[in-house]
Design a protein around this motif. Sequence first.
Motif, PDB file in Angstrom:
ATOM      1  N   ARG A   1      20.200  -1.341  -6.767  1.00 18.76           N
ATOM      2  CA  ARG A   1      20.570  -1.263  -8.183  1.00 18.76           C
ATOM      3  C   ARG A   1      20.410   0.183  -8.644  1.00 18.76           C
ATOM      4  O   ARG A   1      19.429   0.847  -8.301  1.00 18.76           O
ATOM      5  N   ILE A   2      21.362   0.645  -9.431  1.00 19.09           N
ATOM      6  CA  ILE A   2      21.258   1.983 -10.012  1.00 19.09           C
ATOM      7  C   ILE A   2      20.309   1.888 -11.200  1.00 19.09           C
ATOM      8  O   ILE A   2      20.584   1.195 -12.170  1.00 19.09           O
ATOM      9  N   ALA A   3      19.181   2.569 -11.094  1.00 22.83           N
ATOM     10  CA  ALA A   3      18.153   2.535 -12.134  1.00 22.83           C
ATOM     11  C   ALA A   3      18.225   3.767 -13.027  1.00 22.83           C
ATOM     12  O   ALA A   3      17.785   3.737 -14.174  1.00 22.83           O
ATOM     13  N   HIS A   4      18.767   4.849 -12.487  1.00 24.02           N
ATOM     14  CA  HIS A   4      18.875   6.082 -13.270  1.00 24.02           C
ATOM     15  C   HIS A   4      20.183   6.764 -12.912  1.00 24.02           C
ATOM     16  O   HIS A   4      20.565   6.841 -11.750  1.00 24.02           O
ATOM     17  N   GLU A   5      20.867   7.241 -13.940  1.00 27.41           N
ATOM     18  CA  GLU A   5      22.135   7.950 -13.762  1.00 27.41           C
ATOM     19  C   GLU A   5      22.084   9.202 -14.619  1.00 27.41           C
ATOM     20  O   GLU A   5      21.690   9.138 -15.778  1.00 27.41           O
ATOM     21  N   HIS A   6      22.462  10.306 -14.019  1.00 25.44           N
ATOM     22  CA  HIS A   6      22.398  11.581 -14.734  1.00 25.44           C
ATOM     23  C   HIS A   6      23.687  12.355 -14.469  1.00 25.44           C
ATOM     24  O   HIS A   6      24.009  12.666 -13.334  1.00 25.44           O
TER      25      HIS A   6
ATOM     26  N   ALA B   1      27.983  -3.749 -12.981  1.00 22.72           N
ATOM     27  CA  ALA B   1      27.540  -4.749 -12.007  1.00 22.72           C
ATOM     28  C   ALA B   1      26.317  -4.361 -11.184  1.00 22.72           C
ATOM     29  O   ALA B   1      25.416  -5.176 -11.001  1.00 22.72           O
ATOM     30  N   ASP B   2      26.259  -3.172 -10.669  1.00 22.93           N
ATOM     31  CA  ASP B   2      25.170  -2.777  -9.767  1.00 22.93           C
ATOM     32  C   ASP B   2      24.114  -1.918 -10.447  1.00 22.93           C
ATOM     33  O   ASP B   2      23.376  -1.192  -9.782  1.00 22.93           O
TER      34      ASP B   2
END
Length: 132
Positions: free
Chosen positions: A111-116, A26-27
């Motif tokens: 908004r989460i644009a990058h996840e590591h 969603a986000d």
Amino acid sequence: MKEEIRQLVERWQAAIRAGDMDGILADHAEDVLMFDVPEPLQAEGKAEYRKTWELFFQYGKPGKDVFTIEDLRITAGSEVAFCTGLLRIGGSAHPVCRLTLGLTRVDGHWRIAHEHHSAPHALQPAPRRDAS
């Protein structure tokens, strides 16, 4: 601002624990880029990102202990932010992974644009080199 981001992260964690794929996504930005522990090396876009969670749930059933963020730290500006934390996965007693989230503000919403996600890897001591 930090509280708004904290709530977003907590919603995301709750969705993971519930196995709610729509809530997990969603986000996230449409063009989210994820670096994860298992392959592939990177997942780009929501369709690829979704596959990483489908893989995750093959190894762990949804539940309150499947994904726990500890030591969440948030740094935020007006348009970009990042979060770091430590993860306990699958009921582990101690954190086993690291988490970094990069967020952007789009049309007034984070908004989460990058996840590591990353896991430490112990290295053996390098062989000694003789000074000759």
